[in-house]
Write an enzyme that holds these catalytic residues in place. Structure first.
Site, PDB file in Angstrom:
ATOM      1  N   SER A 107      -9.593   1.597   2.736  1.00  0.00           N
ATOM      2  CA  SER A 107      -8.802   2.343   1.770  1.00  0.00           C
ATOM      3  C   SER A 107      -7.678   1.516   1.143  1.00  0.00           C
ATOM      4  CB  SER A 107      -8.181   3.564   2.459  1.00  0.00           C
ATOM      5  OG  SER A 107      -7.265   3.150   3.481  1.00  0.00           O
ATOM      6  N   SER A 167     -10.187  -0.627   6.941  1.00  0.00           N
ATOM      7  CA  SER A 167      -9.507  -0.591   5.651  1.00  0.00           C
ATOM      8  C   SER A 167      -8.738  -1.847   5.279  1.00  0.00           C
ATOM      9  CB  SER A 167      -8.565   0.617   5.596  1.00  0.00           C
ATOM     10  OG  SER A 167      -9.305   1.806   5.605  1.00  0.00           O
ATOM     11  N   LYS A 180       0.840  -1.197   0.000  1.00  0.00           N
ATOM     12  CA  LYS A 180       0.000   0.000   0.000  1.00  0.00           C
ATOM     13  C   LYS A 180       0.875   1.247   0.000  1.00  0.00           C
ATOM     14  CE  LYS A 180      -3.951   1.983   2.540  1.00  0.00           C
ATOM     15  NZ  LYS A 180      -4.844   1.814   3.721  1.00  0.00           N
TER      16      LYS A 180
END
Length: 566
Positions: free
Chosen positions: A235, A259, A157
């Site tokens: 996210s 997330s 990420k």
């Protein structure tokens, strides 16, 4: 065989964890300067402690983490997975690499080929490091085998620092930021043999599903690649789509408000949010000092355990990771146990069922009913109806949940004072945090401690793990959660569920999910490839950036982002 020690969650001093939570709240208010009390276990189970005084990802002797090279870290590949290396789980690929039947370079090349063929549709990555990944794979081919992550391609990420590689958090504020070092979690994965394929798309500054900083939708759900309206989860969207779409073996994300578990549920993955502090946050662009949790998004419980084993452990650079019980044998916990040729739980476990959890006739309710029925068949499981602690809805609702917003705004105040345009579409919640009063913040911190006390004393007095209908309550409290698949809608979209556990109860959560996955096949199902588009040959070499935004995918407004952030 079952372990001869009790799971760590029942040995942790709950009062000490509550005291630590209070100190952590104070640390968040004064910039992390408060020493956090230790949380000791009542006994000393056999453990490994990766990330100790030695080099990142190693134990205190400087040798590779032995937990990643135990027999249970490897799985003989399924025959149907042998035709395509990208179908292999981490444990299966590790088995082949150790047996020299598959090389890291071959595995990386297979993933780069899929990225070139399909990521224009998925848009899972915002940066692909093809040359660096292939070079790392060839170096792994030449090195002695180091464990289950040796030569395994990973998706990172884009809020994790990566040395010499842009780390943008998908934000205007960091669009030119190139960190000089790796985040501790990334360094440990690389030290364990993992290979960084690239950085993945994410919600701007880790807020909503993946969009551009201006709100244009980027990443799609791998199960409905031609329909950007299907929620892919956020996210950590890009990591989820990369792993689900077989563009990476496994990956990492962060969770502050669902997330990791939400994109895992949305895309048929097993996502593990560990207890606050179990994984260092050093080198991760912050969202909330007391609620950010790094963790893996994987294809099954064993892969999640392998990833967390490499990531977890004390880090001198992060006080939140210090003074915790040692990291237990997570991979062993995620290895199914049999008795008389039938699956049983490694430890007898009371699974709490919330009121109304499986009520109704919707696809989700029916999947939950079937999930509970399957669990009940496993030896060692006891389903227990539980009552929500007093004021659960109030204490987990937006009024007190929003006390996290000042923690979000505080490190960004210089930007908030100079140019709000840098926050793009996610600016509203940063302004809300800056404007929240001190009295509200302090009242919210006291409410959080009351909430934690009631959960530990009331809810977990009658169960060991509990089903969750959403991630927020346990995100507020810093308790561990695991999301995993339990079915599909009639339209073929995955349905997942979440289990929450006691402090440092990751091993028990993994043991329950591993047993369930041993008797079901939801986690083995993969989405069909998207329609063929012109392959991007650059993905097999060099460094490949994300394509230009496509407004036909839709756009989130600042108002929508603020609502979703709640």
């Amino acid at each position: 065989m079952t372990s001869d020690f009790a799971p760590q969650d029942r040995a942790v001093d709950r009062r000490a964890f509550l005291a630590r939570a209070a100190a952590l709240a104070a640390a968040g208010a004064v910039g992390g300067a408060v020493a956090l009390p230790q949380v000791a276990a009542a006994h000393a189970p056999e453990t490994f402690a990766p990330g100790g005084p030695g080099p990142a990802g190693h134990d205190g002797t400087g040798k590779p983490n032995p937990a990643l090279d135990r027999p249970e870290a490897y799985r003989r590949p399924r025959p149907e997975a042998l035709a395509d290396p990208t179908e292999l789980t981490v444990a299966e690929a590790a088995w082949l690499i150790r047996a020299r039947q598959l090389s890291p370079a071959e595995l990386v090349a297979a993933y780069l080929a899929r990225i070139g063929a399909y990521d224009r549709t998925y848009q899972a990555f915002n940066l692909v490091l093809a040359d660096a990944a292939l070079a790392a794979a060839r170096a792994a081919d030449r090195r002695s085998h180091s464990g289950a992550l040796h030569g395994i391609p990973l998706a990172i990420k884009d809020n994790y620092y990566t040395a010499g590689v842009p780390t943008t958090a998908n934000s205007y504020l960091f669009q030119d930021f190139v960190p000089p070092f790796d985040a501790t979690a990334v360094a440990r994965l690389k030290a364990a043999g993992g290979i960084v394929l690239g950085k993945t798309q994410m919600g701007p500054l880790a807020t909503t599903r993946a969009t551009t900083p201006a709100g244009i939708v980027t990443t799609v759900n791998a199960w409905t690649p031609t329909n950007p309206n299907t929620d892919p989860g956020g996210s950590s969207t890009g990591t989820a789509t990369a792993v689900a779409g077989r563009l990476a073996s496994s990956g990492i994300g962060t969770q502050t408000g669902g997330s990791i578990t939400a994109p895992s549920n949305a895309q048929n993955l097993t996502g593990l949010k560990p207890t606050m502090g179990r994984v260092s946050l050093n080198g991760i662009i912050p969202l909330s000092y007391t609620r950010d949790h790094p963790g893996p998004l994987a294809r099954d419980a064993k892969d999640a355990a392998i990833m967390l084993t490499a990531m977890a452990g004390e880090d001198p650079a992060d006080p939140r990771s210090q003074g915790l019980p040692p990291v237990p044998r997570l991979i062993e916990a995620a290895t199914p146990v049999y008795a008389d040729k039938r699956v049983k739980l490694r430890w007898k476990t009371r699974i709490g069922v919330l009121p109304g959890y499986a009520t109704g006739t919707s696809a989700t309710a029916l999947a939950r009913q079937a999930f509970l029925a399957e669990l009940a068949k496993i030896s060692g499981v006891t389903l227990v109806d539980v009552t929500l602690p007093e004021d659960w809805n109030l204490l987990s609702g937006n009024t007190f949940n929003n006390i996290r917003l000042p923690e979000r705004s505080e490190p960004f105040m210089p930007y908030l004072r100079t140019d709000l345009r840098g926050f793009g579409v996610s600016v509203t919640s940063w302004l809300q945090g800056a404007l929240l009063g001190g009295n509200e913040f302090l009242t919210g911190q006291r409410a959080k401690l009351l909430f934690l006390e009631r959960v530990l004393d009331q809810l977990f007095d009658v169960c060991d793990v509990v089903v969750q209908t959403g991630p927020v309550p346990f995100d507020i409290l810093g308790l561990p959660e695991i999301g995993f698949p339990i079915g599909f809608t009639s339209a073929g979209v995955p349905i997942g569920t979440i289990l929450g556990g006691l402090p440092y109860g990751e091993e028990r959560l993994l043991s329950v999910v591993a047993a369930y996955q041993e008797v079901t096949d939801w986690h083995w199902r993969r989405p069909a490839d998207p329609p063929a588009v012109a392959a991007d040959a650059r993905a097999a070499r060099g460094t490949l950036a994300a394509p230009e935004p496509d407004e036909s995918r839709g756009r989130l407004t600042a108002e929508q982002v603020a609502e979703l952030t709640h």
